[in-house]
Design an enzyme around this catalytic site. Structure first.
Site, mmCIF file in Angstrom:
data_model
loop_
_atom_site.group_PDB
_atom_site.id
_atom_site.type_symbol
_atom_site.label_atom_id
_atom_site.label_comp_id
_atom_site.label_asym_id
_atom_site.label_seq_id
_atom_site.Cartn_x
_atom_site.Cartn_y
_atom_site.Cartn_z
ATOM 1 N N HIS A 57 36.009 35.473 36.220
ATOM 2 C CA HIS A 57 35.640 35.939 35.133
ATOM 3 C C HIS A 57 35.693 34.819 33.970
ATOM 4 O O HIS A 57 34.910 35.172 33.151
ATOM 5 C CB HIS A 57 36.527 37.052 34.710
ATOM 6 C CG HIS A 57 36.531 38.377 35.543
ATOM 7 N ND1 HIS A 57 35.570 39.104 35.715
ATOM 8 C CD2 HIS A 57 37.401 38.539 36.541
ATOM 9 C CE1 HIS A 57 35.934 39.942 36.489
ATOM 10 N NE2 HIS A 57 36.799 39.488 37.274
ATOM 11 N N GLU A 124 31.084 43.192 38.909
ATOM 12 C CA GLU A 124 32.301 43.957 39.423
ATOM 13 C C GLU A 124 32.069 45.330 38.801
ATOM 14 O O GLU A 124 32.792 46.246 39.623
ATOM 15 C CB GLU A 124 33.572 43.202 39.038
ATOM 16 C CG GLU A 124 34.694 43.587 39.883
ATOM 17 C CD GLU A 124 36.059 42.898 39.482
ATOM 18 O OE1 GLU A 124 37.010 43.188 40.154
ATOM 19 O OE2 GLU A 124 35.971 41.733 39.002
ATOM 20 N N HIS A 189 37.695 48.354 44.500
ATOM 21 C CA HIS A 189 38.238 49.142 43.316
ATOM 22 C C HIS A 189 38.077 50.669 43.791
ATOM 23 O O HIS A 189 37.463 51.572 43.147
ATOM 24 C CB HIS A 189 37.463 48.864 41.915
ATOM 25 C CG HIS A 189 37.978 47.654 41.444
ATOM 26 N ND1 HIS A 189 39.157 47.779 40.734
ATOM 27 C CD2 HIS A 189 37.679 46.593 41.419
ATOM 28 C CE1 HIS A 189 39.487 46.424 40.052
ATOM 29 N NE2 HIS A 189 38.306 45.798 40.449
ATOM 30 N N ASN A 213 43.771 44.305 47.103
ATOM 31 C CA ASN A 213 43.968 44.529 45.608
ATOM 32 C C ASN A 213 43.108 45.606 45.272
ATOM 33 O O ASN A 213 41.951 45.649 45.434
ATOM 34 C CB ASN A 213 43.793 43.363 44.730
ATOM 35 C CG ASN A 213 44.728 42.385 45.263
ATOM 36 O OD1 ASN A 213 44.528 41.375 45.605
ATOM 37 N ND2 ASN A 213 46.359 42.561 44.910
ATOM 38 N N ASP A 242 46.355 32.837 45.024
ATOM 39 C CA ASP A 242 46.980 32.377 44.139
ATOM 40 C C ASP A 242 48.566 32.177 44.536
ATOM 41 O O ASP A 242 49.199 31.769 43.777
ATOM 42 C CB ASP A 242 46.761 32.699 42.675
ATOM 43 C CG ASP A 242 46.960 34.332 42.564
ATOM 44 O OD1 ASP A 242 47.288 34.924 43.754
ATOM 45 O OD2 ASP A 242 46.915 34.997 41.382
ATOM 46 N N HIS A 245 48.744 37.281 44.035
ATOM 47 C CA HIS A 245 48.029 38.721 44.427
ATOM 48 C C HIS A 245 48.534 39.070 45.758
ATOM 49 O O HIS A 245 48.566 40.127 46.069
ATOM 50 C CB HIS A 245 46.650 38.355 43.957
ATOM 51 C CG HIS A 245 46.117 38.613 42.870
ATOM 52 N ND1 HIS A 245 46.131 37.747 41.818
ATOM 53 C CD2 HIS A 245 45.397 39.521 42.158
ATOM 54 C CE1 HIS A 245 45.707 37.799 40.901
ATOM 55 N NE2 HIS A 245 45.263 39.074 40.935
ATOM 56 N N ASP A 268 39.132 34.684 40.906
ATOM 57 C CA ASP A 268 39.105 35.888 40.388
ATOM 58 C C ASP A 268 39.849 35.453 38.891
ATOM 59 O O ASP A 268 40.750 36.186 38.577
ATOM 60 C CB ASP A 268 39.987 36.928 40.847
ATOM 61 C CG ASP A 268 39.899 38.316 40.183
ATOM 62 O OD1 ASP A 268 39.027 38.541 39.325
ATOM 63 O OD2 ASP A 268 40.696 39.293 40.438
ATOM 64 N N GLY A 303 43.721 39.591 37.374
ATOM 65 C CA GLY A 303 43.178 38.459 37.551
ATOM 66 C C GLY A 303 43.977 37.148 37.484
ATOM 67 O O GLY A 303 45.171 37.419 37.554
#
Length: 367
Positions: A57, A124, A189, A213, A242, A245, A268, A303
């Protein structure tokens, strides 16, 4: 240009000490095709394909959803400095007029010669399930709408490569039927069960947005989207590596279960990437970053605050073999959005998107 003596990462996942030749930013077969005789000595270094981040993003205080062409250029410069040579700016769930401005900003930004190349847009939102909205705002979520998608895509110059759809949303299956041959459709999502997700994959979806996620967890009686994706050999899955997450053990399990051909590392990242701890914005919502963890006011993870290069390093530190991690950050994302013919490996005829790095993945030069 001639890169000599480096350990070149080959398409089969091996490293071989050899010279690499480039001309007009293309990889060529031999020295006879090179007019620029500049020599770079890469002895002791890894020669790697540029990384491909298809889900990010923003970074360095800028967000793609700002709709600011100059801010987008700053993101692209930062990404290239981190070894990401191909990049998909990723949108959020926002009002129609704002999304039109955001998508048009890609055309306005044009080519950023000193930054990563925009290889497409990742859309997204807003075709999501509000029960699994994550960091997206409920009031702007809408049912999958082909006319709206076309309007946004046209505003961007038809650069949308990837779009997230909740398969349990009203009209989702019909949307997949209509657009599966135009754009890579990713499921995410969503609170979809196994049967719904499997049907969406059967109809032509072939990708999962940040696996684990914003979806139902894998249950031994209710495997949900995760189980459906595992069962479909054509489905590729994104992984935010990372260390926040997803637990390292699940990262290892994912590579083992899905195999090195199907896992895609993504950052992300939001605007906090490359910045200090503090307060930032993501899609118009306030995000607080503390010790690298980005959260909304309600505690929802929002994110990441790291770039794809750092995700690659962390994957290796979690025990993922280097070649598998490299494939997941270059070849696999390029394949997923249909650009592997141009980049993603150090192959004759492709773009000379090349990284020189130490064995512990510290970047020495980005070409």
């Amino acid at each position: 240009m001639i890169i000599k003596n480096g350990k070149v990462f080959e398409e089969d996942g091996t490293f071989r000490i050899r010279d690499l030749y480039t001309e007009n930013h293309k990889i060529v077969a031999d020295e006879s095709q090179v007019t620029d005789r500049t020599i770079i000595d890469a002895e002791g270094l890894l020669v790697l394909p540029g990384l491909v981040d298809i889900h990010s993003h923003g970074a360095v205080g800028h967000d793609f959803s700002d709709g600011d062409p100059e801010g987008l250029k700053e993101i692209l410069r930062y990404e290239k400095s981190c070894g990401i040579t191909s990049y998909c700016p990723t949108s959020m769930t926002l009002p129609r007029e704002r999304l039109l401005k955001i998508f048009a900003s890609v055309e306005e930004a044009g080519e950023c010669g000193d930054g990563a190349v925009i290889c497409g847009i990742n859309m997204e939102g807003p075709f999501l399930d509000e029960k699994k909205r994550g960091a997206h705002e409920t009031r702007y979520i809408r049912r999958p709408d082909g006319a709206f998608f076309r309007e946004l895509n046209e505003a961007s110059g038809n650069r949308v490569k990837l779009i997230t759809v909740a398969p349990d949303a009203e009209g989702a299956m019909e949307f997949i039927d209509e657009f599966k041959d135009e754009v890579c459709i990713s499921l995410g999502h969503t609170g979809a069960d196994y049967e719904t997700a499997a049907e969406a994959l059967r109809r032509g979806a072939c990708h999962v947005t940040h696996l684990y996620n914003a979806m139902m967890p894998l249950g031994h009686r209710e495997p949900g989207l995760i189980g459906a994706a595992l069962d479909d050999p054509k489905c590729m899955v994104e992984l935010i590596c990372d260390g926040i997450h997803i637990h390292p053990s699940v990262v290892r399990w994912t590579f083992a279960g899905f195999g090195p051909e199907r896992v895609i590392l993504i950052s992300d990242s939001m605007m906090a990437a490359g910045m200090d701890n503090g307060r930032y914005q993501l899609g118009g919502q306030e995000v607080t970053v503390t010790n690298g963890k980005a959260v909304l006011k309600d505690g929802t993870i929002a994110g990441s605050a790291v770039c794809l290069l750092e995700c690659l390093r962390r994957a290796v530190s979690f025990g993922i073999p280097l070649k598998e991690a490299l494939f997941a950050a270059s070849r696999n994302p390029a394949r997923s959005i249909g650009i592997y013919g141009e980049t993603g490996s150090l192959t004759v005829g492709k773009e000379a998107d090349i990284l020189l790095a130490t064995p512990d993945l510290e970047i020495r030069k980005v070409l």
